[in-house]
Design a protein around this motif. Structure first.
Motif, short mmCIF file in Angstrom:
data_model
loop_
_atom_site.label_atom_id
_atom_site.label_comp_id
_atom_site.label_asym_id
_atom_site.label_seq_id
_atom_site.Cartn_x
_atom_site.Cartn_y
_atom_site.Cartn_z
N SER A 144 0.83 -1.21 0.00
CA SER A 144 0.00 0.00 0.00
C SER A 144 0.86 1.25 0.00
O SER A 144 1.92 1.29 0.64
N GLU A 145 0.41 2.27 -0.69
CA GLU A 145 1.23 3.46 -0.93
C GLU A 145 1.70 4.12 0.35
O GLU A 145 2.90 4.40 0.51
N GLU A 146 0.80 4.42 1.26
CA GLU A 146 1.22 5.20 2.43
C GLU A 146 2.08 4.39 3.38
O GLU A 146 3.02 4.91 3.99
N TRP A 160 -1.82 -7.94 -3.11
CA TRP A 160 -2.67 -6.78 -3.38
C TRP A 160 -1.81 -5.54 -3.56
O TRP A 160 -0.78 -5.38 -2.90
N LEU A 161 -2.25 -4.64 -4.43
CA LEU A 161 -1.68 -3.30 -4.55
C LEU A 161 -2.78 -2.29 -4.26
O LEU A 161 -3.85 -2.34 -4.88
N VAL A 162 -2.52 -1.38 -3.33
CA VAL A 162 -3.56 -0.45 -2.87
C VAL A 162 -3.05 0.99 -2.96
O VAL A 162 -1.99 1.32 -2.42
N ASP A 163 -3.81 1.83 -3.63
CA ASP A 163 -3.61 3.28 -3.57
C ASP A 163 -4.89 3.85 -2.97
O ASP A 163 -5.91 3.94 -3.65
N PRO A 164 -4.87 4.21 -1.70
CA PRO A 164 -6.11 4.61 -1.03
C PRO A 164 -6.69 5.92 -1.54
O PRO A 164 -7.88 6.18 -1.37
N LEU A 165 -5.84 6.75 -2.15
CA LEU A 165 -6.33 8.00 -2.73
C LEU A 165 -5.35 8.40 -3.84
O LEU A 165 -4.30 8.95 -3.58
N ASP A 166 -5.71 8.05 -5.05
CA ASP A 166 -4.87 8.38 -6.20
C ASP A 166 -5.34 9.71 -6.77
O ASP A 166 -6.53 9.90 -7.03
N GLY A 167 -4.40 10.61 -6.97
CA GLY A 167 -4.76 11.95 -7.42
C GLY A 167 -4.97 12.89 -6.25
O GLY A 167 -5.92 13.67 -6.22
N MET A 199 3.93 4.49 -9.90
CA MET A 199 4.14 3.34 -9.03
C MET A 199 3.13 2.26 -9.38
O MET A 199 2.07 2.54 -9.95
N GLU A 200 3.44 1.03 -9.03
CA GLU A 200 2.56 -0.08 -9.40
C GLU A 200 1.16 0.08 -8.82
O GLU A 200 0.19 -0.33 -9.44
N TRP A 201 1.04 0.67 -7.63
CA TRP A 201 -0.29 0.85 -7.05
C TRP A 201 -1.09 1.92 -7.79
O TRP A 201 -2.30 2.00 -7.66
N ASP A 202 -0.42 2.76 -8.60
CA ASP A 202 -1.13 3.74 -9.42
C ASP A 202 -1.84 3.07 -10.60
O ASP A 202 -2.85 3.58 -11.09
N THR A 203 -1.28 1.97 -11.09
CA THR A 203 -1.74 1.40 -12.36
C THR A 203 -2.46 0.07 -12.25
O THR A 203 -3.19 -0.31 -13.17
N ALA A 204 -2.28 -0.66 -11.15
CA ALA A 204 -2.74 -2.06 -11.10
C ALA A 204 -4.24 -2.21 -11.30
O ALA A 204 -4.70 -3.03 -12.10
N ALA A 205 -5.04 -1.42 -10.58
CA ALA A 205 -6.50 -1.56 -10.70
C ALA A 205 -6.96 -1.20 -12.10
O ALA A 205 -7.74 -1.94 -12.73
N GLY A 206 -6.49 -0.06 -12.62
CA GLY A 206 -6.88 0.34 -13.96
C GLY A 206 -6.41 -0.64 -15.02
O GLY A 206 -7.11 -0.88 -16.01
N GLU A 247 8.23 0.34 -8.84
CA GLU A 247 8.22 1.54 -9.67
C GLU A 247 8.05 1.18 -11.14
O GLU A 247 8.68 0.26 -11.64
N ASN A 248 7.18 1.94 -11.83
CA ASN A 248 6.96 1.77 -13.26
C ASN A 248 7.72 2.83 -14.04
O ASN A 248 7.80 3.99 -13.61
N PRO A 249 8.20 2.48 -15.24
CA PRO A 249 8.60 3.53 -16.20
C PRO A 249 7.36 4.06 -16.89
O PRO A 249 6.23 3.81 -16.45
N SER A 250 7.52 4.78 -17.97
CA SER A 250 6.38 5.29 -18.72
C SER A 250 5.48 4.15 -19.18
O SER A 250 5.95 3.07 -19.54
N VAL A 251 4.16 4.40 -19.15
CA VAL A 251 3.20 3.38 -19.56
C VAL A 251 2.20 3.99 -20.54
O VAL A 251 1.96 5.20 -20.54
N ILE A 252 1.64 3.12 -21.37
CA ILE A 252 0.62 3.53 -22.36
C ILE A 252 -0.61 2.65 -22.17
O ILE A 252 -0.50 1.42 -22.18
N ALA A 253 -1.77 3.27 -22.01
CA ALA A 253 -3.04 2.54 -21.96
C ALA A 253 -3.70 2.61 -23.33
O ALA A 253 -3.95 3.69 -23.86
#
Length: 236
Positions: free
Chosen positions: A45-47, A63-70, A189-196, A223-229
């Motif tokens: 988890s991020e925090e 699990w990867l958790v970002d409790p508040l992204d953005g 970070m991986e928790w930024d992208t995993a759910a999406g 940590e992720n490098p640049s990603v494309i959705a």
């Protein structure tokens, strides 16, 4: 949302990114729920990671958790923040939940099925769309954007419109067929992208590195490098 409606304080973490009471309270609720649901599965988890927690994910499922992204969008009170929870199995996101509390949109996915619940309505299936003949709708970050790299990348595509949005919501919008492409240049970070990523995969899209290779999870430092959705099953 209780914090969102209050006169909350904003602090900076060691990496200079903002954190609020909402990040910490949401994380506590989510971690408690996941520990009761799946006590045998580690939670990254991020925090907690920002506070120096270490993790053993060598078993391959976590699990990867970002409790508040953005958080920047939360601070601006523009509504474009999300809660992200993703389940990783052998480097691949398989289950994802992405919730935008202010917009009241809940996106979710398990393998082969992606859904959205709008304003408490029953979940309905979502899917990526074919690229429209007049060109792509491309999403870009409201708070994190490298204009020169972004524009150079887009020069190879037929683009009908560019829209700005905050947080991981952009991944879900591509999955829902409301946009076609989201290039994210720079560190995530991986928790930024995993759910999406899980939702995008289930909706018929994909997420890759900038060179088109697969984005994998469980990397050292998460940590992720640049990603494309992409709103297609394979990067073109």
């Amino acid at each position: 949302m209780e914090v969102y409606g209050s006169d909350f304080a904003v602090n900076n973490k060691d990496d200079a990114s903002p954190v609020t009471e909402a990040d910490l309270r949401a994380e506590a609720i989510i971690l408690d729920g996941l520990r009761r649901l799946t006590p045998e599965i580690p939670i990254v988890s991020e925090e907690a990671a920002a506070d120096g927690a270490t993790y053993d994910v060598s078993a391959g499922t976590f699990w990867l958790v970002d409790p508040l992204d953005g958080t920047k969008e939360f601070v601006k009170r523009n509504g474009e923040f999300t809660v992200n929870i993703g389940l990783i199995v052998d480097g691949v996101p398989t289950v994802g939940v992405l919730f935008a509390p202010v917009l009241d949109r809940l996106f979710a996915a398990s393998p082969g099925l992606a859904t959205v619940e709008d304003h408490g309505a029953p979940p309905r299936p979502i899917a990526c769309r074919p690229v429209p003949e007049d060109g792509m709708v491309v999403l870009s970050s409201r708070s994190h954007r490298d204009p020169s790299t972004f524009d150079a990348f887009l020069s190879r595509f037929k683009v009908a419109e560019q829209r700005h949005s905050g947080s991981s919501l952009k991944f879900a919008l591509v999955a829902a067929g409301e946009a076609d492409l989201y290039p994210r240049f720079g560190r995530t970070m991986e928790w930024d992208t995993a759910a999406g990523h899980a939702i995008l995969n289930a909706a018929g899209g994909c997420m890759t590195l900038a060179d088109g290779s697969p984005l994998r999870y469980g990397k050292p430092g998460f940590e992720n490098p640049s990603v494309i959705a992409w709103g297609t099953p394979e990067a073109r």
